[in-house]
Design a protein around this motif. Structure first.
Motif, PDB file in Angstrom:
ATOM      1  N   LEU A 131       0.794  -1.177  -0.082  1.00 15.57           N
ATOM      2  CA  LEU A 131       0.128  -0.021   0.061  1.00 15.57           C
ATOM      3  C   LEU A 131       0.922   1.145   0.067  1.00 15.57           C
ATOM      4  N   LYS A 132       1.985   1.317   0.924  1.00 15.56           N
ATOM      5  CA  LYS A 132       2.762   2.425   0.830  1.00 15.56           C
ATOM      6  C   LYS A 132       3.447   2.810  -0.664  1.00 15.56           C
ATOM      7  N   SER A 133       3.803   1.681  -1.232  1.00 17.09           N
ATOM      8  CA  SER A 133       4.005   1.907  -2.741  1.00 17.09           C
ATOM      9  C   SER A 133       3.238   2.511  -3.627  1.00 17.09           C
ATOM     10  N   VAL A 134       1.838   2.043  -3.550  1.00 16.54           N
ATOM     11  CA  VAL A 134       0.909   2.437  -4.365  1.00 16.54           C
ATOM     12  C   VAL A 134       0.516   3.969  -3.858  1.00 16.54           C
ATOM     13  N   LEU A 135       0.589   4.169  -2.780  1.00 17.01           N
ATOM     14  CA  LEU A 135       0.337   5.727  -2.443  1.00 17.01           C
ATOM     15  C   LEU A 135       1.003   6.710  -2.751  1.00 17.01           C
ATOM     16  N   GLU A 136       2.701   6.410  -2.706  1.00 15.34           N
ATOM     17  CA  GLU A 136       3.555   7.304  -3.147  1.00 15.34           C
ATOM     18  C   GLU A 136       4.728   6.795  -4.253  1.00 15.34           C
ATOM     19  N   GLY A 137       4.225   5.678  -4.768  1.00 12.50           N
ATOM     20  CA  GLY A 137       5.051   5.303  -5.687  1.00 12.50           C
ATOM     21  C   GLY A 137       6.390   4.857  -5.412  1.00 12.50           C
ATOM     22  N   SER A 138       7.122   4.049  -6.596  1.00 18.12           N
ATOM     23  CA  SER A 138       8.172   3.529  -6.208  1.00 18.12           C
ATOM     24  C   SER A 138       9.400   4.371  -7.221  1.00 18.12           C
ATOM     25  N   ILE A 139       9.810   3.495  -7.887  1.00 20.25           N
ATOM     26  CA  ILE A 139      10.791   4.039  -9.107  1.00 20.25           C
ATOM     27  C   ILE A 139       9.920   4.868  -9.999  1.00 20.25           C
ATOM     28  N   GLU A 140       8.409   4.167 -10.239  1.00 21.90           N
ATOM     29  CA  GLU A 140       7.420   4.760 -11.016  1.00 21.90           C
ATOM     30  C   GLU A 140       6.390   5.295 -10.139  1.00 21.90           C
ATOM     31  N   PRO A 141       6.190   6.844 -10.562  1.00 19.41           N
ATOM     32  CA  PRO A 141       5.297   7.390  -9.354  1.00 19.41           C
ATOM     33  C   PRO A 141       3.610   6.813  -9.776  1.00 19.41           C
ATOM     34  N   PRO A 142       2.828   7.252  -8.731  1.00 23.76           N
ATOM     35  CA  PRO A 142       1.619   6.673  -9.098  1.00 23.76           C
ATOM     36  C   PRO A 142       0.794   7.413 -10.245  1.00 23.76           C
ATOM     37  N   PRO A 143      -0.068   6.653 -10.889  1.00 27.70           N
ATOM     38  CA  PRO A 143      -0.594   7.297 -12.061  1.00 27.70           C
ATOM     39  C   PRO A 143      -1.654   8.502 -11.637  1.00 27.70           C
ATOM     40  N   ALA A 144      -1.833   9.445 -12.601  1.00 26.40           N
ATOM     41  CA  ALA A 144      -2.691  10.667 -12.290  1.00 26.40           C
ATOM     42  C   ALA A 144      -4.175  10.366 -12.222  1.00 26.40           C
ATOM     43  N   ASN A 145      -4.493   9.324 -12.674  1.00 23.61           N
ATOM     44  CA  ASN A 145      -6.106   8.899 -12.559  1.00 23.61           C
ATOM     45  C   ASN A 145      -6.497   7.885 -11.524  1.00 23.61           C
ATOM     46  N   VAL A 146      -5.463   7.728 -10.404  1.00 19.27           N
ATOM     47  CA  VAL A 146      -5.750   6.785  -9.518  1.00 19.27           C
ATOM     48  C   VAL A 146      -5.643   7.347  -8.063  1.00 19.27           C
ATOM     49  N   LEU A 147      -6.474   7.250  -7.336  1.00 20.04           N
ATOM     50  CA  LEU A 147      -6.523   7.608  -5.794  1.00 20.04           C
ATOM     51  C   LEU A 147      -6.943   6.798  -4.916  1.00 20.04           C
ATOM     52  N   PHE A 148      -6.403   6.317  -3.583  1.00 19.01           N
ATOM     53  CA  PHE A 148      -6.921   5.402  -2.508  1.00 19.01           C
ATOM     54  C   PHE A 148      -7.572   6.207  -1.638  1.00 19.01           C
ATOM     55  N   TYR A 149      -8.828   5.463  -1.322  1.00 19.53           N
ATOM     56  CA  TYR A 149      -9.588   6.131  -0.370  1.00 19.53           C
ATOM     57  C   TYR A 149      -9.814   4.894   0.582  1.00 19.53           C
ATOM     58  N   ALA A 150      -9.743   5.109   2.206  1.00 17.22           N
ATOM     59  CA  ALA A 150      -9.732   4.029   2.858  1.00 17.22           C
ATOM     60  C   ALA A 150     -10.672   4.572   4.426  1.00 17.22           C
ATOM     61  N   THR A 151     -11.190   3.414   4.862  1.00 14.17           N
ATOM     62  CA  THR A 151     -11.995   4.095   5.963  1.00 14.17           C
ATOM     63  C   THR A 151     -11.188   3.039   7.326  1.00 14.17           C
ATOM     64  N   SER A 152     -11.350   3.534   8.372  1.00  9.70           N
ATOM     65  CA  SER A 152     -10.803   2.671   9.469  1.00  9.70           C
ATOM     66  C   SER A 152     -11.191   3.243  10.841  1.00  9.70           C
ATOM     67  N   ASN A 153     -11.108   2.275  11.853  1.00 10.62           N
ATOM     68  CA  ASN A 153     -11.499   2.998  13.051  1.00 10.62           C
ATOM     69  C   ASN A 153     -10.332   3.333  13.778  1.00 10.62           C
ATOM     70  N   ARG A 154      -9.110   3.210  13.172  1.00 11.92           N
ATOM     71  CA  ARG A 154      -7.605   3.804  13.771  1.00 11.92           C
ATOM     72  C   ARG A 154      -7.196   4.659  13.041  1.00 11.92           C
ATOM     73  N   ARG A 155      -6.945   5.619  13.794  1.00 11.27           N
ATOM     74  CA  ARG A 155      -6.169   6.866  13.288  1.00 11.27           C
ATOM     75  C   ARG A 155      -4.893   6.382  12.113  1.00 11.27           C
TER      76      ARG A 155
END
Length: 253
Positions: A131-155
Motif C-alpha cells: 500500500l505504501k508503494s501505491v500511495l507514493e510510488g516507487s521508481i514509477e510514480p503513482p498514475p494521475a488517474n488513481v487515488l486511494f480512499y480508505a475507512t478505518s476505526n484507527r487513526r
C-alpha cells in the motif's frame, strides 16, 4: 475485460484474480448524510479536484463506527460517475494485488478511486507495505488517474502499544519517536487528507431518524423515544443505528 464507459464500480476477486463488475451500486446520496458536513465538504473538494485533473490527495476516513465513512465514499460515486469517476473496492488481504490492479487502469481516461473499507493492520502484518508503494510510488510514480480512499476505526491504521513508546526521546525540545512509532505513523502520513468522524450527539441522531421517516404521520415524540430506546439497546447513536431502527420499526408497526 470491463467496459468502464458503462461500468461504474468493480470489486477485486482474489481467487479468480479479476475485477468483477458491480451491476447495482448502493443508491445513497450525499444529501442524505447528516451530521458530517465538514468531512463531506472536504472530501467533495478533494474528489472534484481529482476528476478535474488537478492535484488531489489520498484520503483516510477514520473514527467512530456507523458515522457515515463508507456511505460517504459510496455517495461520491453516485454524484460524480457521469463525470468519469469510478470505484474499485479491494479487501485488506488483497492489497498484495494493488500493483496489478493499478497497472490495469493507469492508461484509461476515467478517474479511479481504489477503496478499502475497515482498513487496519495487526502486529506483524506486512500487507501495508505494498500500500505504501501505491500511495507514493516507487521508481514509477503513482498514475494521475488513481487515488486511494480508505475507512478505518484507527487513526494510524496500525495498533499502538505502550512499549512502542519506550525509545521515544525529547531532544532539544523536539520529540524523536522510536523506530516502531515512526513506522506506524508513516503509513497514515501518506494519506494527505485525513478526516476524523466522531460519535454523533442525540439531536443529530434524531435528525437522521427523521430523514428516514419523512412521511411519518404519527407522534414524533413517541417515534423519537422508540429511536432512543433502540439506540441504547444497540449501544450507538449514529446513522447506521438510525437505518436499523427504521427497518425494525417498519417491520413491527
Amino acid at each position: 475485460m470491463i467496459d468502464w464507459n458503462t461500468t461504474y464500480a468493480a470489486i477485486w476477486r482474489q481467487r479468480q484474480a479479476f475485477l468483477r463488475p458491480v451491476q447495482q451500486t448502493d443508491p445513497i446520496r450525499l444529501e442524505q448524510l447528516l451530521g458530517i458536513e465538514s468531512q463531506k465538504q472536504q472530501l467533495i473538494a478533494n474528489t472534484e479536484r481529482f476528476i478535474g485533473g488537478q492535484a488531489a490527495n489520498n484520503a483516510l476516513l477514520w473514527g467512530a463506527r456507523g458515522t457515515g465513512k463508507s456511505s460517504l465514499v459510496k455517495a461520491l460515486l453516485n454524484t460524480y460517475r457521469d463525470r468519469g469517476l469510478r470505484i474499485i473496492e479491494v479487501d485488506k488481504q488483497d492489497l498484495l494485488y494493488l500493483a496489478e490492479i493499478v497497472d490495469e487502469i493507469r492508461e484509461l481516461p476515467q478517474r479511479f478511486i481504489i477503496y478499502c473499507d475497515d482498513l487496519s493492520f495487526d502486529n506483524g502484518d506486512t500487507l501495508y507495505k505494498p500500500l505504501k508503494s501505491v500511495l507514493e510510488g516507487s521508481i514509477e510514480p503513482p498514475p494521475a488517474n488513481v487515488l486511494f480512499y480508505a475507512t478505518s476505526n484507527r487513526r494510524h491504521l496500525l495498533p499502538e502499544q505502550m512499549r512502542d513508546n519506550l525509545d521515544t526521546q525529547l531532544i532539544d525540545g523536539e520529540v524523536h519517536y522510536s523506530d516502531t512509532i515512526e513506522e506506524k505513523i508513516s503509513l497514515s502520513d501518506r494519506f494527505g487528507l485525513r478526516l476524523a468522524f466522531y460519535p454523533q450527539p442525540t439531536p443529530t441522531y434524531l435528525d437522521i431518524v427523521d430523514s428516514y421517516f419523512a412521511d411519518f404521520a404519527g407522534d414524533r415524540a413517541v417515534l423519537h423515544k422508540a429511536a432512543l430506546d433502540f439506540a441504547h439497546q444497540n449501544a450507538g447513536k449514529n446513522g447506521r443505528t438510525a437505518r436499523q431502527f427504521f427497518n425494525s420499526y417498519n417491520q413491527n408497526n
